[in-house]
Write an enzyme that holds these catalytic residues in place. Structure first.
Site, PDB file in Angstrom:
ATOM      1  N   HIS A 159      24.241   6.350  60.694  1.00 34.63           N
ATOM      2  CA  HIS A 159      24.443   5.080  61.375  1.00 34.63           C
ATOM      3  C   HIS A 159      25.887   4.606  61.314  1.00 34.63           C
ATOM      4  O   HIS A 159      26.382   3.971  62.259  1.00 34.63           O
ATOM      5  CB  HIS A 159      23.478   4.039  60.825  1.00 34.63           C
ATOM      6  CG  HIS A 159      22.058   4.348  61.159  1.00 34.63           C
ATOM      7  ND1 HIS A 159      21.005   4.104  60.304  1.00 34.63           N
ATOM      8  CD2 HIS A 159      21.509   4.922  62.271  1.00 34.63           C
ATOM      9  CE1 HIS A 159      19.870   4.500  60.876  1.00 34.63           C
ATOM     10  NE2 HIS A 159      20.154   5.000  62.062  1.00 34.63           N
ATOM     11  N   GLY A 161      11.599  14.082  73.267  1.00 31.53           N
ATOM     12  CA  GLY A 161      12.968  13.747  73.625  1.00 31.53           C
ATOM     13  C   GLY A 161      13.807  14.939  74.025  1.00 31.53           C
ATOM     14  O   GLY A 161      14.748  14.809  74.824  1.00 31.53           O
ATOM     15  N   SER A 183      18.022   3.633  64.324  1.00 29.66           N
ATOM     16  CA  SER A 183      19.024   3.840  65.372  1.00 29.66           C
ATOM     17  C   SER A 183      18.794   2.976  66.616  1.00 29.66           C
ATOM     18  O   SER A 183      19.765   2.444  67.167  1.00 29.66           O
ATOM     19  CB  SER A 183      19.067   5.321  65.763  1.00 29.66           C
ATOM     20  OG  SER A 183      19.368   6.122  64.646  1.00 29.66           O
ATOM     21  N   ASP A 194      18.324  13.337  66.501  1.00 28.86           N
ATOM     22  CA  ASP A 194      18.051  13.476  65.060  1.00 28.86           C
ATOM     23  C   ASP A 194      16.560  13.683  64.813  1.00 28.86           C
ATOM     24  O   ASP A 194      15.878  12.808  64.296  1.00 28.86           O
ATOM     25  CB  ASP A 194      18.585  12.279  64.272  1.00 28.86           C
ATOM     26  CG  ASP A 194      17.955  10.963  64.716  1.00 28.86           C
ATOM     27  OD1 ASP A 194      17.480  10.893  65.864  1.00 28.86           O
ATOM     28  OD2 ASP A 194      17.919  10.016  63.908  1.00 28.86           O
ATOM     29  N   GLU A 245       9.995   8.765  71.581  1.00 29.00           N
ATOM     30  CA  GLU A 245       9.312   8.980  70.304  1.00 29.00           C
ATOM     31  C   GLU A 245       7.935   9.549  70.589  1.00 29.00           C
ATOM     32  O   GLU A 245       7.130   8.938  71.285  1.00 29.00           O
ATOM     33  CB  GLU A 245       9.200   7.680  69.517  1.00 29.00           C
ATOM     34  CG  GLU A 245       8.448   7.833  68.195  1.00 29.00           C
ATOM     35  CD  GLU A 245       8.997   8.974  67.330  1.00 29.00           C
ATOM     36  OE1 GLU A 245       8.187   9.847  66.930  1.00 29.00           O
ATOM     37  OE2 GLU A 245      10.230   9.000  67.083  1.00 29.00           O
ATOM     38  N   HIS A 282      14.852  10.889  69.360  1.00 32.62           N
ATOM     39  CA  HIS A 282      13.813  10.835  68.326  1.00 32.62           C
ATOM     40  C   HIS A 282      13.945   9.483  67.625  1.00 32.62           C
ATOM     41  O   HIS A 282      14.493   9.383  66.530  1.00 32.62           O
ATOM     42  CB  HIS A 282      13.958  11.993  67.336  1.00 32.62           C
ATOM     43  CG  HIS A 282      13.782  13.333  67.971  1.00 32.62           C
ATOM     44  ND1 HIS A 282      14.764  13.942  68.745  1.00 32.62           N
ATOM     45  CD2 HIS A 282      12.729  14.189  67.976  1.00 32.62           C
ATOM     46  CE1 HIS A 282      14.313  15.107  69.189  1.00 32.62           C
ATOM     47  NE2 HIS A 282      13.083  15.283  68.733  1.00 32.62           N
TER      48      HIS A 282
END
Length: 305
Positions: free
Chosen positions: A19, A157, A108, A182, A128, A42
């Site tokens: 982050h 994704g 995120s 990620d 997701e 994700h």
């Protein structure tokens, strides 16, 4: 394939690295007025309670954001000096905890939303696939009342990102996009999917900014991924940056204890030119405050272009 839940790991040292890098990248990109298409492949649940059942089970935030906040923003005291990128990261986290007590960690999607600009018509697309996390994410995003600025899809994704590139032109006619990738890496095939997806994304939109988080673990696929991403970037003649942070082994653990995740990396294709000096200042400080025992390290390299 749905056993992984990011809530177990929210706010850990890997989230700090991910982050902080994401925020520093967005800060630079948003210096231009033109809107940006933002994609999180994700996205997870979006928001996490640090005093919830999941996070208390693993307690990983204690070796991440909780430890960093205690060192640099001690309660009732003046904040300690820190690299600007670390201050910026902690400011974003603090904005979700107005009481001053660290109870909520923004994933995120909410980190990105915090920086988005309505006047520039930035757009965020969230993917997701986990059924529970997807429902939670949709509910969390609905509270923002962001309208068409944010869209959530229960979809893979890796596949969902492809039709979004190249992005539509902004109001100024320019095309700009940032993609964060990620996955959980719960299954080994995720590593190959990441490199294949990045290759396809660069083919569709060579000038996009692509951020990949990955765990540094004793698995051949994990060590091969950054090498593969370097090769793809060099072949495409695109600049890249690679940062890693290893906090080391917990000295209180016995030889038979499972160490958990102790290191992770961020690979950025087409990074802002400001990102390397920003991370060069921040990484040693992260290691100072989060490092422990044997095996702690940080590294930063760049190339391509």
């Amino acid at each position: 394939m749905f056993s992984y839940r990011h809530a177990f790991h929210a706010g850990n040292h890997a989230d700090v690295l991910k982050h902080l890098t994401l925020i520093a990248t967005l800060r630079h990109l948003m210096q231009k007025d033109a809107g940006i298409t933002l994609i999180d492949t994700h996205a997870g649940a979006g928001l996490y309670r640090l005093d919830g059942d999941y996070t208390e089970t693993g307690g990983e935030a204690k070796d991440g954001v909780v430890k960093l906040m205690a060192a640099l923003r001690p309660a009732g005291q003046e904040p300690a000096a820190a690299a600007p990128a670390i201050d910026d990261y902690l400011d974003v986290i603090a904005s979700y905890n107005p009481s001053g007590t660290l109870r909520v960690y923004p994933g995120s999607p909410f980190v990105i939303h915090h920086l988005m600009r309505a006047e520039s018509r930035d757009r965020l697309k969230l993917f997701e696939l986990h059924p529970t996390d997807s429902r939670t994410l949709s509910a969390n995003i609905a509270q923002l009342e962001a309208g068409r600025q944010i869209a959530v899809a229960r979809e893979d994704g890796f596949e969902g990102v492809k039709p979004l590139l190249p992005p539509p032109p902004s109001s100024t006619g320019s095309k700009r996009a940032l993609v964060l990738m990620d996955p959980s890496y719960e299954i080994k095939s995720d590593y190959g999917k990441v490199s294949a997806c990045i290759q396809e994304c660069m083919r569709r939109f060579p000038t996009g900014t692509f951020l990949v988080w990955y765990p540094v673990i004793p698995r051949p696929e994990a060590h091969d991924l950054p090498r593969r991403l370097k090769t793809l970037s060099n072949q495409a003649q695109r600049p890249w940056l690679h940062a890693t942070l290893a906090i080391g082994q917990d000295p209180t653990h016995g030889p038979d204890d499972r160490p958990g995740l102790t290191a992770s990396g961020m690979f950025v294709v087409n990074p802002p030119h400001t990102l390397k000096p920003v991370l060069a200042e921040a990484l040693p400080q992260l290691l100072l405050h989060l490092g422990r025992g044997r095996g702690k390290s940080q590294a930063l390299e760049s190339g391509g272009g």
